[in-house]
Write a protein that holds these residues in place. Structure first.
Motif, PDB file in Angstrom:
ATOM      1  N   PHE A  90       0.833  -1.205   0.000  1.00  0.00           N
ATOM      2  CA  PHE A  90       0.000   0.000   0.000  1.00  0.00           C
ATOM      3  C   PHE A  90       0.869   1.257   0.000  1.00  0.00           C
ATOM      4  O   PHE A  90       0.588   2.218  -0.713  1.00  0.00           O
ATOM      5  N   TRP A  91       1.959   1.231   0.774  1.00  0.00           N
ATOM      6  CA  TRP A  91       2.811   2.412   0.875  1.00  0.00           C
ATOM      7  C   TRP A  91       3.628   2.615  -0.395  1.00  0.00           C
ATOM      8  O   TRP A  91       3.909   3.758  -0.777  1.00  0.00           O
ATOM      9  N   ILE A  92       4.001   1.536  -1.056  1.00  0.00           N
ATOM     10  CA  ILE A  92       4.675   1.664  -2.353  1.00  0.00           C
ATOM     11  C   ILE A  92       3.710   2.283  -3.357  1.00  0.00           C
ATOM     12  O   ILE A  92       4.068   3.182  -4.121  1.00  0.00           O
ATOM     13  N   PHE A  93       2.454   1.820  -3.326  1.00  0.00           N
ATOM     14  CA  PHE A  93       1.405   2.364  -4.190  1.00  0.00           C
ATOM     15  C   PHE A  93       1.227   3.867  -3.950  1.00  0.00           C
ATOM     16  O   PHE A  93       1.201   4.657  -4.889  1.00  0.00           O
ATOM     17  N   VAL A  94       1.122   4.251  -2.693  1.00  0.00           N
ATOM     18  CA  VAL A  94       0.929   5.668  -2.344  1.00  0.00           C
ATOM     19  C   VAL A  94       2.121   6.505  -2.808  1.00  0.00           C
ATOM     20  O   VAL A  94       1.948   7.603  -3.343  1.00  0.00           O
ATOM     21  N   THR A  95       3.332   5.990  -2.627  1.00  0.00           N
ATOM     22  CA  THR A  95       4.528   6.714  -3.056  1.00  0.00           C
ATOM     23  C   THR A  95       4.516   6.962  -4.558  1.00  0.00           C
ATOM     24  O   THR A  95       4.787   8.088  -5.007  1.00  0.00           O
ATOM     25  N   HIS A  96       4.180   5.939  -5.341  1.00  0.00           N
ATOM     26  CA  HIS A  96       4.130   6.132  -6.796  1.00  0.00           C
ATOM     27  C   HIS A  96       3.018   7.101  -7.192  1.00  0.00           C
ATOM     28  O   HIS A  96       3.183   7.877  -8.142  1.00  0.00           O
ATOM     29  N   MET A  97       1.906   7.078  -6.496  1.00  0.00           N
ATOM     30  CA  MET A  97       0.826   8.017  -6.813  1.00  0.00           C
ATOM     31  C   MET A  97       1.223   9.460  -6.485  1.00  0.00           C
ATOM     32  O   MET A  97       0.892  10.380  -7.234  1.00  0.00           O
ATOM     33  N   HIS A 116       4.542   6.299 -13.554  1.00  0.00           N
ATOM     34  CA  HIS A 116       4.381   6.080 -12.113  1.00  0.00           C
ATOM     35  C   HIS A 116       3.021   5.446 -11.802  1.00  0.00           C
ATOM     36  O   HIS A 116       2.921   4.608 -10.902  1.00  0.00           O
ATOM     37  N   ILE A 117       1.993   5.821 -12.549  1.00  0.00           N
ATOM     38  CA  ILE A 117       0.680   5.201 -12.341  1.00  0.00           C
ATOM     39  C   ILE A 117       0.730   3.727 -12.734  1.00  0.00           C
ATOM     40  O   ILE A 117       0.151   2.874 -12.050  1.00  0.00           O
ATOM     41  N   LYS A 118       1.442   3.413 -13.809  1.00  0.00           N
ATOM     42  CA  LYS A 118       1.619   2.011 -14.212  1.00  0.00           C
ATOM     43  C   LYS A 118       2.356   1.232 -13.118  1.00  0.00           C
ATOM     44  O   LYS A 118       1.972   0.120 -12.767  1.00  0.00           O
ATOM     45  N   LEU A 119       3.410   1.834 -12.561  1.00  0.00           N
ATOM     46  CA  LEU A 119       4.155   1.190 -11.478  1.00  0.00           C
ATOM     47  C   LEU A 119       3.304   1.062 -10.219  1.00  0.00           C
ATOM     48  O   LEU A 119       3.410   0.076  -9.495  1.00  0.00           O
ATOM     49  N   ALA A 120       2.451   2.042  -9.968  1.00  0.00           N
ATOM     50  CA  ALA A 120       1.583   1.986  -8.787  1.00  0.00           C
ATOM     51  C   ALA A 120       0.605   0.827  -8.892  1.00  0.00           C
ATOM     52  O   ALA A 120       0.356   0.123  -7.905  1.00  0.00           O
ATOM     53  N   ALA A 121       0.066   0.607 -10.075  1.00  0.00           N
ATOM     54  CA  ALA A 121      -0.873  -0.508 -10.252  1.00  0.00           C
ATOM     55  C   ALA A 121      -0.181  -1.844 -10.012  1.00  0.00           C
ATOM     56  O   ALA A 121      -0.743  -2.737  -9.370  1.00  0.00           O
ATOM     57  N   LEU A 122       1.041  -1.983 -10.518  1.00  0.00           N
ATOM     58  CA  LEU A 122       1.789  -3.220 -10.293  1.00  0.00           C
ATOM     59  C   LEU A 122       2.215  -3.344  -8.834  1.00  0.00           C
ATOM     60  O   LEU A 122       2.203  -4.439  -8.276  1.00  0.00           O
ATOM     61  N   ALA A 123       2.558  -2.234  -8.210  1.00  0.00           N
ATOM     62  CA  ALA A 123       2.995  -2.265  -6.812  1.00  0.00           C
ATOM     63  C   ALA A 123       1.854  -2.602  -5.865  1.00  0.00           C
ATOM     64  O   ALA A 123       2.082  -3.136  -4.783  1.00  0.00           O
ATOM     65  N   PHE A 124       0.632  -2.315  -6.254  1.00  0.00           N
ATOM     66  CA  PHE A 124      -0.506  -2.598  -5.374  1.00  0.00           C
ATOM     67  C   PHE A 124      -0.836  -4.085  -5.358  1.00  0.00           C
ATOM     68  O   PHE A 124      -1.056  -4.661  -4.300  1.00  0.00           O
ATOM     69  N   THR A 125      -0.887  -4.709  -6.524  1.00  0.00           N
ATOM     70  CA  THR A 125      -1.180  -6.147  -6.606  1.00  0.00           C
ATOM     71  C   THR A 125      -0.248  -6.802  -7.627  1.00  0.00           C
ATOM     72  O   THR A 125      -0.623  -7.012  -8.774  1.00  0.00           O
ATOM     73  N   PRO A 126       0.970  -7.169  -7.226  1.00  0.00           N
ATOM     74  CA  PRO A 126       1.922  -7.728  -8.184  1.00  0.00           C
ATOM     75  C   PRO A 126       1.715  -9.210  -8.499  1.00  0.00           C
ATOM     76  O   PRO A 126       2.129  -9.678  -9.552  1.00  0.00           O
ATOM     77  N   PHE A 127       1.087  -9.943  -7.595  1.00  0.00           N
ATOM     78  CA  PHE A 127       0.896 -11.373  -7.834  1.00  0.00           C
ATOM     79  C   PHE A 127      -0.211 -11.576  -8.864  1.00  0.00           C
ATOM     80  O   PHE A 127      -1.280 -11.000  -8.756  1.00  0.00           O
ATOM     81  N   GLY A 128       0.059 -12.396  -9.863  1.00  0.00           N
ATOM     82  CA  GLY A 128      -0.919 -12.639 -10.914  1.00  0.00           C
ATOM     83  C   GLY A 128      -0.846 -11.635 -12.038  1.00  0.00           C
ATOM     84  O   GLY A 128      -1.744 -11.539 -12.866  1.00  0.00           O
TER      85      GLY A 128
END
Length: 134
Positions: A90-97, A116-128
Protein backbone atom coordinates in the motif's frame (compact mmCIF):
# COMPACT_ATOMS: atom_id res chain seq x y z
CA UNK A 1 -1.10 11.60 -35.29
CA UNK A 2 0.21 8.21 -36.35
CA UNK A 3 3.83 7.30 -35.65
CA UNK A 4 5.83 4.69 -37.52
CA UNK A 5 7.39 1.76 -35.64
CA UNK A 6 10.81 3.44 -35.81
CA UNK A 7 9.46 6.69 -34.40
CA UNK A 8 7.73 4.79 -31.58
CA UNK A 9 10.96 2.94 -30.78
CA UNK A 10 12.92 6.21 -30.76
CA UNK A 11 10.37 7.81 -28.42
CA UNK A 12 10.50 4.80 -26.07
CA UNK A 13 14.29 4.97 -26.05
CA UNK A 14 14.27 8.71 -25.36
CA UNK A 15 11.64 8.29 -22.62
CA UNK A 16 13.61 5.49 -20.94
CA UNK A 17 16.84 7.50 -21.19
CA UNK A 18 15.25 10.55 -19.57
CA UNK A 19 13.54 8.33 -16.97
CA UNK A 20 16.89 6.84 -15.91
CA UNK A 21 18.64 10.22 -15.81
CA UNK A 22 15.84 11.85 -13.80
CA UNK A 23 15.86 9.21 -11.06
CA UNK A 24 14.34 6.01 -12.39
CA UNK A 25 17.56 4.17 -11.60
CA UNK A 26 17.18 5.12 -7.92
CA UNK A 27 13.76 3.44 -7.80
CA UNK A 28 15.15 0.33 -9.52
CA UNK A 29 18.09 0.10 -7.09
CA UNK A 30 15.73 0.47 -4.12
CA UNK A 31 13.59 -2.38 -5.44
CA UNK A 32 16.64 -4.60 -6.00
CA UNK A 33 17.95 -3.92 -2.48
CA UNK A 34 14.55 -4.68 -0.95
CA UNK A 35 14.36 -7.84 -3.07
CA UNK A 36 17.71 -9.05 -1.75
CA UNK A 37 16.60 -8.35 1.81
CA UNK A 38 13.33 -10.21 1.24
CA UNK A 39 15.07 -13.20 -0.33
CA UNK A 40 17.35 -13.71 2.67
CA UNK A 41 14.50 -15.57 4.32
CA UNK A 42 12.78 -18.52 2.70
CA UNK A 43 9.35 -17.01 3.41
CA UNK A 44 10.27 -13.78 1.63
CA UNK A 45 11.33 -15.34 -1.68
CA UNK A 46 7.93 -14.97 -3.44
CA UNK A 47 7.78 -11.34 -2.33
CA UNK A 48 11.38 -10.76 -3.43
CA UNK A 49 10.54 -12.08 -6.89
CA UNK A 50 7.66 -9.61 -7.16
CA UNK A 51 9.97 -6.81 -6.09
CA UNK A 52 12.37 -7.83 -8.86
CA UNK A 53 9.44 -7.54 -11.29
CA UNK A 54 8.93 -3.98 -10.03
CA UNK A 55 12.66 -3.25 -10.38
CA UNK A 56 12.64 -4.49 -13.97
CA UNK A 57 9.66 -2.34 -14.92
CA UNK A 58 10.94 0.69 -13.04
CA UNK A 59 14.22 0.61 -14.95
CA UNK A 60 12.66 0.56 -18.47
CA UNK A 61 8.99 1.61 -18.14
CA UNK A 62 8.40 3.16 -21.56
CA UNK A 63 7.16 0.71 -24.18
CA UNK A 64 6.22 -1.89 -21.57
CA UNK A 65 3.01 -2.63 -19.74
CA UNK A 66 1.49 -5.14 -17.35
CA UNK A 67 -1.36 -7.57 -17.80
CA UNK A 68 -3.27 -9.96 -15.62
CA UNK A 69 -2.39 -13.62 -15.97
CA UNK A 70 -4.82 -16.51 -15.70
CA UNK A 71 -3.52 -17.35 -12.23
CA UNK A 72 -4.51 -13.89 -10.94
CA UNK A 73 -7.91 -15.04 -9.74
CA UNK A 74 -6.47 -18.07 -7.96
CA UNK A 75 -6.64 -18.41 -4.22
CA UNK A 76 -2.87 -18.19 -3.73
CA UNK A 77 -2.55 -14.96 -5.74
CA UNK A 78 -5.37 -13.34 -3.79
CA UNK A 79 -3.86 -14.33 -0.44
CA UNK A 80 -0.34 -13.24 -1.46
CA UNK A 81 -1.65 -9.90 -2.78
CA UNK A 82 -3.50 -9.34 0.50
CA UNK A 83 -0.34 -10.04 2.51
CA UNK A 84 1.63 -7.81 0.13
CA UNK A 85 -0.81 -4.91 0.57
CA UNK A 86 -0.89 -5.20 4.35
CA UNK A 87 2.88 -5.52 4.79
CA UNK A 88 3.98 -2.67 2.53
CA UNK A 89 2.48 -2.71 -0.94
CA UNK A 90 0.00 0.00 0.00
CA UNK A 91 2.81 2.41 0.87
CA UNK A 92 4.68 1.66 -2.35
CA UNK A 93 1.40 2.36 -4.19
CA UNK A 94 0.93 5.67 -2.34
CA UNK A 95 4.53 6.71 -3.06
CA UNK A 96 4.13 6.13 -6.80
CA UNK A 97 0.83 8.02 -6.81
CA UNK A 98 2.42 11.01 -5.04
CA UNK A 99 5.30 10.96 -7.51
CA UNK A 100 2.77 10.75 -10.37
CA UNK A 101 0.94 13.77 -8.99
CA UNK A 102 4.17 15.75 -8.71
CA UNK A 103 5.21 14.81 -12.25
CA UNK A 104 1.79 15.72 -13.63
CA UNK A 105 2.12 19.31 -12.41
CA UNK A 106 4.08 20.14 -15.54
CA UNK A 107 3.22 19.29 -19.12
CA UNK A 108 6.68 17.77 -19.65
CA UNK A 109 6.19 15.48 -16.65
CA UNK A 110 2.90 13.93 -17.81
CA UNK A 111 4.53 10.94 -19.58
CA UNK A 112 6.52 10.26 -16.41
CA UNK A 113 3.35 10.54 -14.32
CA UNK A 114 1.74 7.87 -16.52
CA UNK A 115 4.69 5.57 -15.87
CA UNK A 116 4.38 6.08 -12.11
CA UNK A 117 0.68 5.20 -12.34
CA UNK A 118 1.62 2.01 -14.21
CA UNK A 119 4.16 1.19 -11.48
CA UNK A 120 1.58 1.99 -8.79
CA UNK A 121 -0.87 -0.51 -10.25
CA UNK A 122 1.79 -3.22 -10.29
CA UNK A 123 2.99 -2.27 -6.81
CA UNK A 124 -0.51 -2.60 -5.37
CA UNK A 125 -1.18 -6.15 -6.61
CA UNK A 126 1.92 -7.73 -8.18
CA UNK A 127 0.90 -11.37 -7.83
CA UNK A 128 -0.92 -12.64 -10.91
CA UNK A 129 0.45 -9.90 -13.18
CA UNK A 130 3.20 -10.03 -15.76
CA UNK A 131 5.25 -7.38 -17.54
CA UNK A 132 5.27 -7.44 -21.35
CA UNK A 133 6.67 -5.32 -24.18
CA UNK A 134 4.10 -3.50 -26.30
Amino acid sequence: MVFTKLEQKNMRTLGNFLWIILGGWIIAVEYVISSIILMITIVGIPFGLQTLKLADLSLWPFGRDTRTTQSASGCLSVIMNFIWIVVGGFWIFVTHMILALLCALTIVGIPFARQHIKLAALAFTPFGREVFTK
